[in-house]
Design a protein around this motif. Structure first.
Motif, PDB file in Angstrom:
ATOM      1  N   UNK A   1     -83.215 -49.071  67.651  1.00  0.00           N
ATOM      2  CA  UNK A   1     -84.763 -48.652  68.179  1.00  0.00           C
ATOM      3  C   UNK A   1     -85.335 -47.936  67.810  1.00  0.00           C
ATOM      4  N   UNK A   2     -85.140 -46.677  67.993  1.00  0.00           N
ATOM      5  CA  UNK A   2     -85.636 -45.009  67.495  1.00  0.00           C
ATOM      6  C   UNK A   2     -86.378 -45.187  66.103  1.00  0.00           C
ATOM      7  N   UNK A   3     -85.496 -46.010  64.848  1.00  0.00           N
ATOM      8  CA  UNK A   3     -86.538 -45.948  63.437  1.00  0.00           C
ATOM      9  C   UNK A   3     -87.065 -47.198  63.509  1.00  0.00           C
ATOM     10  N   UNK A   4     -87.153 -47.779  64.126  1.00  0.00           N
ATOM     11  CA  UNK A   4     -88.146 -49.028  64.290  1.00  0.00           C
ATOM     12  C   UNK A   4     -89.506 -48.884  64.801  1.00  0.00           C
ATOM     13  N   UNK A   5     -89.729 -47.719  65.954  1.00  0.00           N
ATOM     14  CA  UNK A   5     -90.735 -47.099  66.581  1.00  0.00           C
ATOM     15  C   UNK A   5     -90.754 -45.980  65.457  1.00  0.00           C
ATOM     16  N   UNK A   6     -89.876 -45.768  65.207  1.00  0.00           N
ATOM     17  CA  UNK A   6     -90.894 -44.535  63.816  1.00  0.00           C
ATOM     18  C   UNK A   6     -91.820 -44.798  62.923  1.00  0.00           C
ATOM     19  N   UNK A   7     -91.598 -46.461  62.348  1.00  0.00           N
ATOM     20  CA  UNK A   7     -92.077 -47.331  61.381  1.00  0.00           C
ATOM     21  C   UNK A   7     -93.470 -48.048  62.403  1.00  0.00           C
ATOM     22  N   UNK A   8     -93.376 -48.267  63.731  1.00  0.00           N
ATOM     23  CA  UNK A   8     -94.837 -48.638  63.521  1.00  0.00           C
ATOM     24  C   UNK A   8     -94.483 -50.007  64.174  1.00  0.00           C
ATOM     25  N   UNK A   9     -93.100 -50.461  63.777  1.00  0.00           N
ATOM     26  CA  UNK A   9     -92.913 -51.992  63.985  1.00  0.00           C
ATOM     27  C   UNK A   9     -92.613 -52.708  65.485  1.00  0.00           C
ATOM     28  N   UNK A  10     -92.085 -53.655  65.582  1.00  0.00           N
ATOM     29  CA  UNK A  10     -91.565 -53.727  67.095  1.00  0.00           C
ATOM     30  C   UNK A  10     -89.755 -54.520  66.433  1.00  0.00           C
ATOM     31  N   UNK A  11     -89.403 -54.541  67.419  1.00  0.00           N
ATOM     32  CA  UNK A  11     -88.408 -54.937  67.648  1.00  0.00           C
ATOM     33  C   UNK A  11     -87.809 -56.137  68.265  1.00  0.00           C
ATOM     34  N   UNK A  12     -87.129 -56.672  67.840  1.00  0.00           N
ATOM     35  CA  UNK A  12     -87.631 -58.333  68.598  1.00  0.00           C
ATOM     36  C   UNK A  12     -86.447 -58.346  69.178  1.00  0.00           C
ATOM     37  N   UNK A  13     -86.175 -59.351  70.618  1.00  0.00           N
ATOM     38  CA  UNK A  13     -84.277 -59.992  71.041  1.00  0.00           C
ATOM     39  C   UNK A  13     -84.412 -60.679  70.392  1.00  0.00           C
ATOM     40  N   UNK A  14     -83.334 -61.854  71.125  1.00  0.00           N
ATOM     41  CA  UNK A  14     -83.041 -63.026  69.903  1.00  0.00           C
ATOM     42  C   UNK A  14     -82.469 -63.625  71.853  1.00  0.00           C
ATOM     43  N   UNK A  15     -83.799 -64.252  72.482  1.00  0.00           N
ATOM     44  CA  UNK A  15     -83.485 -64.556  73.779  1.00  0.00           C
ATOM     45  C   UNK A  15     -82.425 -65.804  73.855  1.00  0.00           C
ATOM     46  N   UNK A  16     -82.140 -66.348  73.005  1.00  0.00           N
ATOM     47  CA  UNK A  16     -81.185 -67.325  73.131  1.00  0.00           C
ATOM     48  C   UNK A  16     -79.685 -67.786  72.393  1.00  0.00           C
ATOM     49  N   UNK A  17     -79.908 -66.169  71.917  1.00  0.00           N
ATOM     50  CA  UNK A  17     -78.286 -65.596  72.415  1.00  0.00           C
ATOM     51  C   UNK A  17     -77.821 -64.590  72.739  1.00  0.00           C
ATOM     52  N   UNK A  18     -78.947 -63.924  74.150  1.00  0.00           N
ATOM     53  CA  UNK A  18     -78.576 -62.907  74.929  1.00  0.00           C
ATOM     54  C   UNK A  18     -78.336 -63.858  75.909  1.00  0.00           C
ATOM     55  N   UNK A  19     -79.323 -65.522  76.561  1.00  0.00           N
ATOM     56  CA  UNK A  19     -79.303 -65.579  77.350  1.00  0.00           C
ATOM     57  C   UNK A  19     -77.938 -67.028  77.255  1.00  0.00           C
ATOM     58  N   UNK A  20     -77.719 -67.526  76.214  1.00  0.00           N
ATOM     59  CA  UNK A  20     -77.109 -69.013  75.739  1.00  0.00           C
ATOM     60  C   UNK A  20     -76.224 -69.167  74.564  1.00  0.00           C
TER      61      UNK A  20
END
Length: 253
Positions: free
Chosen positions: A228-247
């Motif tokens: 997360x920190x390195x992604x934010x530093x580049x100005x990019x987005x960090x996406x979850x994987x809701x289908x994996x996290x939920x099911x």
């Protein structure tokens, strides 16, 4: 005079090799994460990522007997998604967002054109997911969003197969495009930086997404925390994987 064989080919109804149609569920990742959508998963892929979580769509050794690849006409798919195709007096579906995924759906891009065109006439939003190794072609005229996910070294796929820079530059020139990279560790972000530098077209940070690789919720969360920190530093987005996290890997989700 028209050749009779050409006439048959030109008038034949488009067919698609598919694995499953499911939804509505959530778009689990990327620029439209969390939005309700239907999914059309096509069969076949030109790559073979070692960690692929949908290998059942292209690897004969991993075919799911409950959802084997099959061939359906455009009309049959339309009828499953949009009731007004059969009866114009039917009420429009509440969810009119279709994600076309795979495998690699662009292997069947010409056959997808008519399906996407008709759904858009009914007010559907069409989203395509691709590895970026196959050109979009004329399909780009009848879709609303393209999500491009170039594969990194950890996929185990040869460089010349997974990274076709001429094709990636085509996608980079599109207006409604997002780039999504599957990442295992923070060092993979440096590899993404190198890939972006090799393109002839710049990609705005707002079009960039990173997603932790994994097929279990604890793995996704652990890797996301490291990224997360390195992604934010580049100005990019960090996406979850809701289908994996939920099911996890529950079918039809």
């Amino acid at each position: 005079m028209t050749d009779p064989i050409d006439h048959v080919v030109q008038s034949a109804e488009p067919v698609l090799r598919i694995v499953e149609i499911f939804g509505p569920t959530l778009q689990g990742e990327g620029v439209h994460v969390g939005r309700a959508a239907h999914f059309l998963r096509l069969a076949g892929c030109n790559l073979s990522c070692r960690w692929c979580d949908t290998a059942f769509s292209w690897d004969p050794a991993k075919v799911d007997p409950e959802r084997p690849p099959r061939t359906l006409t455009t009309q049959a798919i339309l009828e499953q998604l949009e009731p007004r195709v059969v009866n114009p007096n039917e009420v429009a579906p509440v969810i009119r967002h279709l994600v076309v995924t795979g495998g690699e759906p662009l292997l069947q891009s010409n056959m997808l054109i008519e399906l996407c065109r008709q759904l858009r006439e009914f007010g559907w939003f069409i989203e395509i997911e691709t590895s970026g190794s196959v050109s979009l072609g004329a399909l780009g005229e009848v879709i609303d969003q393209c999500n491009v996910s170039p594969k990194l070294k950890h996929s185990g796929v040869a460089h010349r197969a997974r990274l076709r820079y001429s094709v990636l530059n085509e996608f980079a020139g599109m207006e409604s495009v997002a780039f999504k990279f599957v990442v295992q560790k923070p060092e993979d972000l440096d590899e993404i930086d190198e890939l972006l530098a090799a393109l002839s077209r710049p990609i705005h940070p707002s079009q960039m997404w990173v997603m932790a690789e994994g097929n279990a919720s604890d793995v996704i969360l652990e890797r996301s925390r490291l990224l997360v920190d390195e992604v934010i530093a580049r100005g990019w987005g960090l996406t979850p994987r809701w289908h994996t996290l939920l099911w996890n890997d529950e079918q039809g989700r």
